[in-house]
Design a protein around this motif. Structure first.
Motif, short mmCIF file in Angstrom:
data_model
loop_
_atom_site.label_atom_id
_atom_site.label_comp_id
_atom_site.label_asym_id
_atom_site.label_seq_id
_atom_site.Cartn_x
_atom_site.Cartn_y
_atom_site.Cartn_z
N ASP A 34 0.71 -1.14 0.46
CA ASP A 34 0.15 -0.08 -0.02
C ASP A 34 0.53 1.28 -0.04
O ASP A 34 1.66 1.34 0.78
N SER A 39 1.40 -1.47 4.53
CA SER A 39 0.65 -2.62 4.70
C SER A 39 1.18 -3.15 2.84
O SER A 39 1.16 -3.10 2.07
N VAL A 61 -6.99 -6.21 -0.94
CA VAL A 61 -7.24 -4.92 0.34
C VAL A 61 -5.74 -5.51 0.65
O VAL A 61 -4.58 -6.54 0.84
N THR A 64 -4.40 -6.93 6.23
CA THR A 64 -4.87 -6.62 7.55
C THR A 64 -6.02 -6.34 7.92
O THR A 64 -6.91 -6.32 9.03
N GLY A 65 -7.06 -6.08 6.26
CA GLY A 65 -8.21 -5.78 5.86
C GLY A 65 -8.99 -7.17 6.05
O GLY A 65 -9.70 -7.37 5.58
N SER A 67 -10.25 -10.63 7.60
CA SER A 67 -10.01 -11.95 8.28
C SER A 67 -11.41 -12.68 8.72
O SER A 67 -12.32 -12.69 7.92
N THR A 79 -15.90 -4.51 3.33
CA THR A 79 -16.27 -3.12 3.19
C THR A 79 -15.11 -1.59 2.60
O THR A 79 -14.33 -1.98 2.07
N VAL A 103 -11.42 -2.01 1.50
CA VAL A 103 -10.70 -1.72 3.43
C VAL A 103 -10.87 -3.04 3.59
O VAL A 103 -9.65 -3.50 4.26
N ALA A 104 -11.59 -3.91 3.85
CA ALA A 104 -11.61 -5.03 4.57
C ALA A 104 -12.98 -5.69 3.90
O ALA A 104 -13.49 -5.52 3.12
N THR A 106 -14.46 -9.84 5.45
CA THR A 106 -14.57 -9.87 6.60
C THR A 106 -15.46 -10.68 6.61
O THR A 106 -16.55 -11.10 5.92
#
Length: 116
Positions: A34, A39, A61, A64-65, A67, A79, A103-104, A106
């Motif tokens: 990024d 990241s 993504v 860290t996003g 999950s 997200t 962003v994520a 999940t």
């Protein structure tokens, strides 16, 4: 660069392929990072079903996003999903498409199990 927010509220989204590190340079194997955070970036392929149509989208993504246990068929929430049109020219050939970034991503599998 123009960014278009994507509404996922009426869509069914499932993992089509487990997340993989995004490769910046295939020749060297260098991984994509990024630009703002440094990241590591991941690529998550999802099945996006809405309006009686289904597409496989490749979404970038931050690591860290990502999950939950994201295996094939896992329902997920996206997200901050945006679409960015792109165009480039290489060896006289023009190419274009749409890049997706979130962003994520999940897993919703745990939430579904708790509700049952």
């Amino acid at each position: 660069m123009r960014q278009i927010p994507v509404d996922t509220s009426a869509a069914t989204v499932m993992v089509a392929k487990t997340p993989e590190p995004k490769v910046k340079d295939r020749r060297t194997g260098e991984l994509a990072l990024d630009a703002e955070t440094g990241s590591k970036l991941m690529t998550v392929n999802v099945m996006f079903a809405a309006n009686d149509e289904v597409e496989i989208l490749s979404i970038t993504v931050p690591e860290t996003g990502v999950s939950g246990d994201l295996t094939m068929g896992t329902p997920v929430a996206l997200t901050g999903l945006i679409a960015r049109p792109w165009e480039n020219e290489f060896n006289g050939q023009k190419r274009h498409g749409i890049a997706f970034r979130a962003v994520a991503v999940t897993s919703l599998a745990a939430a579904g199990a708790k509700a049952a």
